[in-house]
Design an enzyme around this catalytic site. Structure first.
Site, mmCIF file in Angstrom:
data_model
loop_
_atom_site.group_PDB
_atom_site.id
_atom_site.type_symbol
_atom_site.label_atom_id
_atom_site.label_comp_id
_atom_site.label_asym_id
_atom_site.label_seq_id
_atom_site.Cartn_x
_atom_site.Cartn_y
_atom_site.Cartn_z
ATOM 1 C CG ASP A 187 78.016 38.347 2.933
ATOM 2 O OD1 ASP A 187 77.442 39.197 3.645
ATOM 3 O OD2 ASP A 187 77.503 37.836 1.910
ATOM 4 N N GLY A 221 69.196 48.899 3.389
ATOM 5 C CA GLY A 221 69.790 47.675 2.852
ATOM 6 C C GLY A 221 69.849 46.511 3.803
ATOM 7 C CD GLN A 222 68.764 45.168 9.790
ATOM 8 O OE1 GLN A 222 68.313 46.283 10.067
ATOM 9 N NE2 GLN A 222 69.028 44.252 10.709
ATOM 10 C CB SER A 223 68.435 41.573 3.418
ATOM 11 O OG SER A 223 69.730 41.055 3.582
ATOM 12 C CG HIS A 232 74.229 41.486 9.838
ATOM 13 N ND1 HIS A 232 72.862 41.514 10.001
ATOM 14 C CD2 HIS A 232 74.465 41.958 8.596
ATOM 15 C CE1 HIS A 232 72.295 41.981 8.910
ATOM 16 N NE2 HIS A 232 73.237 42.273 8.030
ATOM 17 C CG LEU A 233 80.646 45.252 12.249
ATOM 18 C CD1 LEU A 233 80.138 46.643 11.872
ATOM 19 C CD2 LEU A 233 81.552 45.345 13.483
ATOM 20 C CG HIS A 234 77.982 44.084 6.190
ATOM 21 N ND1 HIS A 234 77.777 43.164 5.184
ATOM 22 C CD2 HIS A 234 76.755 44.451 6.623
ATOM 23 C CE1 HIS A 234 76.463 42.988 5.011
ATOM 24 N NE2 HIS A 234 75.823 43.755 5.871
HETATM 25 P P1 5GP Z 1 72.274 42.955 5.183
HETATM 26 O O1 5GP Z 1 71.778 43.133 3.769
HETATM 27 O O2 5GP Z 1 71.136 42.541 6.099
HETATM 28 O O3 5GP Z 1 73.045 44.126 5.715
HETATM 29 O O4 5GP Z 1 73.334 41.777 5.139
HETATM 30 C C1 5GP Z 1 72.970 40.436 5.084
HETATM 31 C C2 5GP Z 1 74.136 39.701 4.509
HETATM 32 O O5 5GP Z 1 73.956 38.338 4.755
HETATM 33 C C3 5GP Z 1 74.290 39.859 2.987
HETATM 34 O O6 5GP Z 1 75.548 40.453 2.702
HETATM 35 C C4 5GP Z 1 74.167 38.430 2.467
HETATM 36 O O7 5GP Z 1 75.052 38.163 1.391
HETATM 37 C C5 5GP Z 1 74.497 37.608 3.691
HETATM 38 N N1 5GP Z 1 73.871 36.294 3.708
HETATM 39 C C6 5GP Z 1 72.581 35.994 3.382
HETATM 40 N N2 5GP Z 1 72.339 34.693 3.556
HETATM 41 C C7 5GP Z 1 73.517 34.142 4.005
HETATM 42 C C8 5GP Z 1 73.890 32.808 4.378
HETATM 43 O O8 5GP Z 1 73.106 31.856 4.349
HETATM 44 N N3 5GP Z 1 75.180 32.627 4.785
HETATM 45 C C9 5GP Z 1 76.081 33.662 4.839
HETATM 46 N N4 5GP Z 1 77.322 33.361 5.251
HETATM 47 N N5 5GP Z 1 75.753 34.928 4.515
HETATM 48 C C10 5GP Z 1 74.476 35.166 4.106
#
Ligand code: 5GP
Ligand code: ZN
Length: 119
Positions: A36, A98-100, A105-107
């Site tokens: 990330d 919190g999904q952006s 994707h799995l954290h």
């Molecule tokens: P979400 O908020 O959707 O659960 O997680 C999206 C994740 O993607 C966030 O933790 C954010 O830091 C990560 N992220 C956003 N843009 C990029 C990128 O360009 N490269 C990488 N490696 N991670 C990203």
């Protein structure tokens, strides 16, 4: 299941296609793991299906084996990073949770103590 067309507007499809660079730490036929860009723990890796689906539920519905593959790759990376079996796996689903990025994707989070409940 045959791959769906790449979603051209999708950040993680672009990473899977290697159009955008990422620190890749593991891969399988169906999944890719990369660090990330804004880590929330010493180990913070995202494991994505190569195929574009919006969230974990859609992945399970369309190809449960690909969901399993994502989880197994997360475990492999956790082992590679020496987490000793202590890690957290999170699928944020929906903006309110919190999904952006709307490519499943799995954290994988680890390397520090984890609190419960999460924020
Ligand atoms: P979400 O908020 O959707 O659960 O997680 C999206 C994740 O993607 C966030 O933790 C954010 O830091 C990560 N992220 C956003 N843009 C990029 C990128 O360009 N490269 C990488 N490696 N991670 C990203
Ligand atoms: Zn995508």
């Amino acid at each position: 299941m045959s791959p769906e067309p790449t979603d051209t507007g999708c950040l993680f499809c672009s990473i899977v296609a290697a159009d955008i660079p990422a620190d890749v730490v593991g891969e399988t036929e169906h999944s890719l793991a990369f660090r990330d860009v804004n880590p929330q723990a010493p180990t913070h890796v995202l494991v994505v299906p190569r195929r574009h689906v919006a969230n974990a539920g859609e992945l399970a519905e369309s190809a449960a084996d690909e969901l399993g593959d994502v989880v197994l790759l997360a475990r492999t990376v956790a082992d590679q990073d020496g987490l000793g079996g202590d890690y957290r796996l999170v699928f944020n689903t929906g903006e309110g949770a919190g999904q952006s990025v709307f490519h499943a994707h799995l954290h994988l989070l680890g390397g520090r103590a984890m609190k419960w409940p999460p924020g």
